[in-house]
Design an enzyme around this catalytic site. Structure first.
Site, PDB file in Angstrom:
ATOM      1  N   ARG A   1       4.661 -15.782  -0.540  1.00  0.00           N
ATOM      2  CA  ARG A   1       4.738 -17.128   0.038  1.00  0.00           C
ATOM      3  C   ARG A   1       4.681 -17.086   1.566  1.00  0.00           C
ATOM      4  O   ARG A   1       5.338 -17.872   2.249  1.00  0.00           O
ATOM      5  CB  ARG A   1       6.013 -17.862  -0.417  1.00  0.00           C
TER       6      ARG A   1
ATOM      7  N   GLU B   1      11.258 -23.752   0.801  1.00  0.00           N
ATOM      8  CA  GLU B   1       9.818 -23.464   0.775  1.00  0.00           C
ATOM      9  C   GLU B   1       9.026 -24.509   1.552  1.00  0.00           C
ATOM     10  O   GLU B   1       8.115 -24.175   2.297  1.00  0.00           O
ATOM     11  CB  GLU B   1       9.328 -23.359  -0.677  1.00  0.00           C
TER      12      GLU B   1
ATOM     13  N   SER C   1       8.713 -26.349  -6.227  1.00  0.00           N
ATOM     14  CA  SER C   1       9.834 -25.438  -5.977  1.00  0.00           C
ATOM     15  C   SER C   1      10.344 -25.637  -4.553  1.00  0.00           C
ATOM     16  O   SER C   1       9.602 -25.414  -3.594  1.00  0.00           O
ATOM     17  CB  SER C   1       9.397 -23.986  -6.181  1.00  0.00           C
TER      18      SER C   1
END
Length: 351
Positions: free
Chosen positions: A160, A343, A239
């Site tokens: 990520r 995130e 998420s």
């Protein structure tokens, strides 16, 4: 190029949260994107880039500056080579590659947002990451004021993360190039155990491309991870927290906390994550810390379908969302000694 003033930004995000921008420009060509960025930089005006808005948490006061919505179009296939303009809707692009019989991104179906965001976040799900198929990224470099082509090896991809995320003020992604696989209508090897179970195959097997895509879409829908205006469980950023990656020493300390809290037989999720590192599950941490599906009494709550998604139930403010996020972070830290990291990108606010 469209220009609006005191423009609402909430409708441009999947959270449907946030105040207005002083100025909103919608660019439909690479040249318009570059012109808008140069104009803002020359004037010293703060600049906010918006694609699909699926990874943004904008403060209730909005953005005092120029918001640039990248709405460029472009889908080009040459054999297995794919080029996408940054503004292309990602999930539509995935569907088109599956229809063309090409494998490599079929398990990334249903992910909201635009193609230009995928290398920034190194988007991944169900055993695939875009870093595995991206060959190069074409971007405008705000430091050198040039358009540059950055090969995969120089993108610094990790979980990520990428060089674009590490230096968010420097690059504006214009186009992304991929090299996919022609496997005669079959998917890439299925890596994710949940996907393999749903397909009735073993990890490493290949299945028809359409079956892989449809199965992932069903799995994501069941978790509220496919956008649906009528379903408040999808009024989210997907998420909200990344899965923690721990050194072996940190994981051992965490495991001891788990046993202390949940009993000697309790075993937390653990996945290899490179040399001397182990990845665990943020969703598991949240659930075991007491924040179960549907947690909350206010207008911002945990999704009723997935503990990793924080949602706007229709009347929330960004501050409502942040209060919930901070409660979850504090609860997980107190329970297990791990600090979750958000995130989505925050604008004008922070956890």
């Amino acid at each position: 190029m469209q220009e609006l003033h005191d423009a609402p930004l909430a409708p441009l995000t999947t959270f449907r949260l946030g105040g207005p921008a002083t100025r909103l420009i919608t660019a439909t060509t690479d040249a318009e994107v570059i012109d808008a960025v140069r104009e803002a930089d020359d004037a010293g005006t703060p600049l906010l880039l918006i694609g699909g808005g699926s990874n943004l948490v904008i403060g209730d006061k909005g953005f005092d500056g120029t918001a640039l919505r990248i709405a460029t179009k472009g889908f080009s296939l040459d054999g297995t080579k794919l080029e996408l303009a940054a503004g292309e809707v990602w999930t539509d692009a995935v569907a088109r590659t599956v229809e063309a019989g090409l494998a490599g991104i079929e398990c990334l179906a249903g992910i909201p947002g635009s193609a230009g965001a995928t290398p920034i976040q190194n988007v991944g799900a169900y055993g695939q990451e875009v870093s595995s198929t991206i060959t190069e990224v074409i971007a405008y470099d705000r430091r050198t004021r040039e358009t540059v082509t950055i090969p995969n090896a120089e993108c610094a991809f990790s979980y990520r993360h990428s060089r674009f995320k590490a230096d968010p003020e420097r690059y504006v992604v214009l186009r992304v190039r991929f090299d996919l696989e022609d496997a005669q209508g079959l998917s890439a090897p299925i890596k994710y155990a949940e996907t393999a179970r749903a397909l009735g195959v073993e990890p490493g097997d290949r299945v028809p491309l359409a079956a892989a895509r449809e199965t992932v879409l069903k799995l994501r829908t069941g978790k509220g991870m496919v956008l649906d205006p009528e379903d408040h469980d999808t009024w989210s950023a997907g998420s909200f927290f990344t899965n923690p990656i721990l050194t072996h020493e940190e994981f051992a300390a965490f495991h001891a906390r788990v046993k202390e809290r949940l009993g000697e037989e309790a075993v937390p999720p653990a996945y290899p994550a490179g040399d001397d590192h182990t990845k665990t599950s943020a969703a598991w941490l949240i659930d075991k810390a007491g924040f179960t599906k549907g947690y909350g009494t206010g207008p911002a709550r945990i999704s009723t379908k997935h503990t990793l998604a924080l949602t706007n139930r229709g009347e929330a403010t960004t501050e409502d969302l942040l209060v919930l996020a901070r409660e979850v972070v504090a609860g997980v830290r107190d329970a297990f000694g791990i600090t979750l990291v958000n995130e989505p990108v925050t604008v004008g606010v922070s956890l």
